[in-house]
Design a protein around this motif. Structure first.
Motif, PDB file in Angstrom:
ATOM      1  N   ALA A 122       0.840  -1.211   0.000  1.00  0.00           N
ATOM      2  CA  ALA A 122       0.000   0.000   0.000  1.00  0.00           C
ATOM      3  C   ALA A 122       0.869   1.252   0.000  1.00  0.00           C
ATOM      4  CB  ALA A 122      -0.919  -0.013   1.213  1.00  0.00           C
TER       5      ALA A 122
ATOM      6  N   THR B 299       2.550   1.654  -3.544  1.00  0.00           N
ATOM      7  CA  THR B 299       1.659   2.110  -4.622  1.00  0.00           C
ATOM      8  C   THR B 299       1.138   3.505  -4.352  1.00  0.00           C
ATOM      9  OG1 THR B 299      -0.056   0.873  -3.507  1.00  0.00           O
ATOM     10  CG2 THR B 299       0.905  -0.121  -5.475  1.00  0.00           C
TER      11      THR B 299
ATOM     12  N   GLN C  27      -6.686  -0.585  -5.052  1.00  0.00           N
ATOM     13  CA  GLN C  27      -5.964  -0.997  -3.850  1.00  0.00           C
ATOM     14  C   GLN C  27      -6.937  -1.275  -2.713  1.00  0.00           C
ATOM     15  OE1 GLN C  27      -2.762  -1.623  -3.781  1.00  0.00           O
ATOM     16  NE2 GLN C  27      -3.003  -2.279  -1.672  1.00  0.00           N
TER      17      GLN C  27
END
Lengths: 341, 222
Positions: free
Chosen positions: A65, A68, A85
């Motif tokens: 997480a 990205t 996500q």
């Protein structure tokens, strides 16, 4: 002590996602809640493994997480990236929760350790209970003590299976659909568990003070009489001997079970229903076992002994002299009946 | 502790024992011989990287002839006291050979019943595994149960080879069969008792073993 415990609790709720779990767990799961609390002891290998796995996966997810998020800042695909996500994270959480739920349920219901205390016996106890199963006790005003044990009954059921197999092999029984082993196991286990459940249900209706374990144990030990009778009569082929043993030994073990049940039931009609059913099923099962698997031996013995065989006789194998004799006898009988008409 | 270590390494064994037709010799035996005397995290460091450091092939496969011979002798001498530690390594090579030998002697008598032998041994091992886990304090692994029951099948091979030459259905046959069943179950229960420290329960363990070997004897006799 309390602060460390408090820390442990918050750690555990964080690692298990405490508040997120409750809507997924559902209602009526008080037992599962307790297991959740017990998990902090870390004694179960699988739970420790699960915890480590979860912590690793959460680290991976948070790393992913973070990576990205840094990359997607301020781009057109940023929105979709963030949603993707989020979607993946939610799916991941749901999957983890479902997996945990399934493993908890499995550990709860498929735990064979529940049966562990019922197998804790000494050889001398088993021997005494086997002998006592043929001795009825006449105390019916006070509930009789019934041993709650599963080792003896289980071994007796397997012994009965072995005796049936032996009887079927010596008499040359041919089972067309299925196997000999399957038939024997199905018959014996079906009787033990099926009849125990049925009598337990009747006992529930008749308000008798007996648990399922005690019923299984009582009926299982009652099979000792069956084993003895069948073992003797499969070796020694006397018809009248079987009837005598059926009445005496079958009767004694039935009386033992009936007395135990009467002592735990109140009222004449419930007693009659319960004990009548038990006695009938117990005695009829022995009769069935004898006649279903033993009569074929008698048929062969009779046909081999004499050529003058009445036409209505069960013959298991086709022996040429016998079948010729049968045909002649039948033709003669038919001729006689035609002549008499 | 004993049980947890077996829980780690047991899965290839279960696959290897229940799918009898598929022999995967290299899978179940890698590093097996080192349990539980070596710690589970260092098998790689033991093997090392150079050719000279690699252990001999038989050791790597986990076939220890000395232990196999020890276990065979323990079975064949019913009055010899069993050493509980020899059952720590689960070795299914011996039992596999014995099952094949049993099937081969039945074949000599004209009975093609390999399927029955494998099916009954698989179901019997499963049943004994459940029963012993319920009865013992420490618990036992499936491989250990399979290994012990397989080794104690050896006297049954003597019975079936006897059955090739003579019929076992007379009174003599019954007596010999009863003796062999007693021998097998006595050896098996002796090894289980010493490995699981269940004193005073030898008869309770011997009886289910006797029932299992009785079924094998039934196949040999009829």
């Amino acid at each position: 002590m309390s602060t460390t415990e408090g820390n442990k609790n918050t750690n555990s709720t964080e690692s298990w996602g405490g508040f997120d779990d409750n809507p997924i767990q559902g209602g009526g799961s008080a037992v599962i809640d307790m297991e959740n609390m017990d998990d902090t002891s870390g004694s179960s290998f699988e739970d420790m493994g699960e915890m480590h796995q979860r912590m690793k996966e959460e680290e991976e997810v948070s790393e992913e997480a973070a990576a990205t998020e840094e990359g997607d800042d301020g781009e057109f695909l940023g929105m979709k990236g963030v949603k993707g996500q989020l979607g993946r994270q939610v799916a991941d959480e749901v999957w983890q929760a479902g997996k945990r739920q399934a493993s908890k349920a499995f550990n709860l219901y498929a735990n064979i350790d529940i049966l562990r205390p019922y197998f804790d016996v000494e050889p001398i106890q088993v021997r005494n209970r086997l002998l006592e199963s043929l001795i009825p006790i006449r105390i019916i005003n006070f509930p009789q003590k019934i041993a709650g044990e599963l080792y003896g009954p289980l071994m007796l059921v397997f012994t009965l299976v072995a005796i049936l197999l032996h009887g079927m092999k010596t008499s040359g029984t041919v089972i067309r659909e299925g196997t000999l082993m399957g038939t024997a196991i199905g018959t014996c286990f079906g009787y033990w568990i099926g009849v125990s459940s049925f009598i337990y249900f009747l006992a529930y209706l008749c308000n008798a003070q007996i648990t399922m374990l005690q019923m299984l144990s009582l009926l299982g030990y009652g099979l000792f009489g069956h084993c003895v009778v069948l073992f003797v009569t499969y070796s020694v082929h006397f018809h009248s001997l079987f009837y005598i043993l059926w009445l005496v030994i079958g009767g004694l073990s039935t009386l033992r079970m009936v007395a135990a049940l009467i002592s735990r039931t109140v009222g004449h009609t419930p007693r009659l229903i319960l004990c009548g059913t038990v006695a009938a099923l117990h005695m009829l099962f022995l009769l069935y076992l004898h006649f279903a698997y033993h009569k074929i031996v008698e048929g062969i013995l009779d046909t081999l002994e004499g050529p003058n065989v009445p036409p209505i006789q069960r013959v298991a194998r086709d022996i040429p002299e016998v079948s010729v004799a049968l045909v002649n006898a039948t033709v003669k009988m038919v001729g006689i009946t035609l002549q008499s008409h | 502790m004993f049980r947890q270590q077996y829980g780690n390494y047991n899965y290839p064994h279960q696959g290897g024992h229940s799918t009898q037709g598929v022999m995967q010799p290299q899978q179940p035996y890698t590093g097996q011989i080192y349990q539980p005397t070596f710690t589970p995290t260092t098998p790689q460091s033991v093997y090392g990287s150079s050719f000279e450091d690699e252990p001999p092939l038989l050791e790597e496969l986990g076939i220890n002839f000395d232990h196999i011979w020890q276990k065979t002798l323990t079975v064949l001498h019913p009055l010899k006291i069993a050493d509980g530690s020899i059952m720590n390594e689960t070795d299914l090579a011996g039992p596999m050979v014995f099952c094949l030998a049993f099937g081969a002697t039945l074949l000599l008598a004209g009975k093609i019943q390999f399927g029955y032998v494998y099916g009954i041994s698989a179901i019997g091992c499963l049943g004994m595994y459940c029963l012993l886990n319920l009865m013992s304090m420490t618990g036992v692994s499936f491989g250990c149960v399979g290994s012990v029951l397989g080794y104690c099948l050896l006297p049954m091979i003597i019975l079936s080879s006897f059955g090739v030459l003579f019929s076992l259905q007379g009174m003599v046959g019954i007596i010999i069969t009863a003796m062999i069943i007693g021998w097998c179950s006595f050896s098996a229960s002796k090894i289980f008792i010493s490995a699981l420290a269940m004193d005073g329960q030898q008869l309770l363990v011997a009886y289910p073993c006797a029932l299992l070997y009785g079924v094998f004897a039934l196949i040999s006799v009829f």
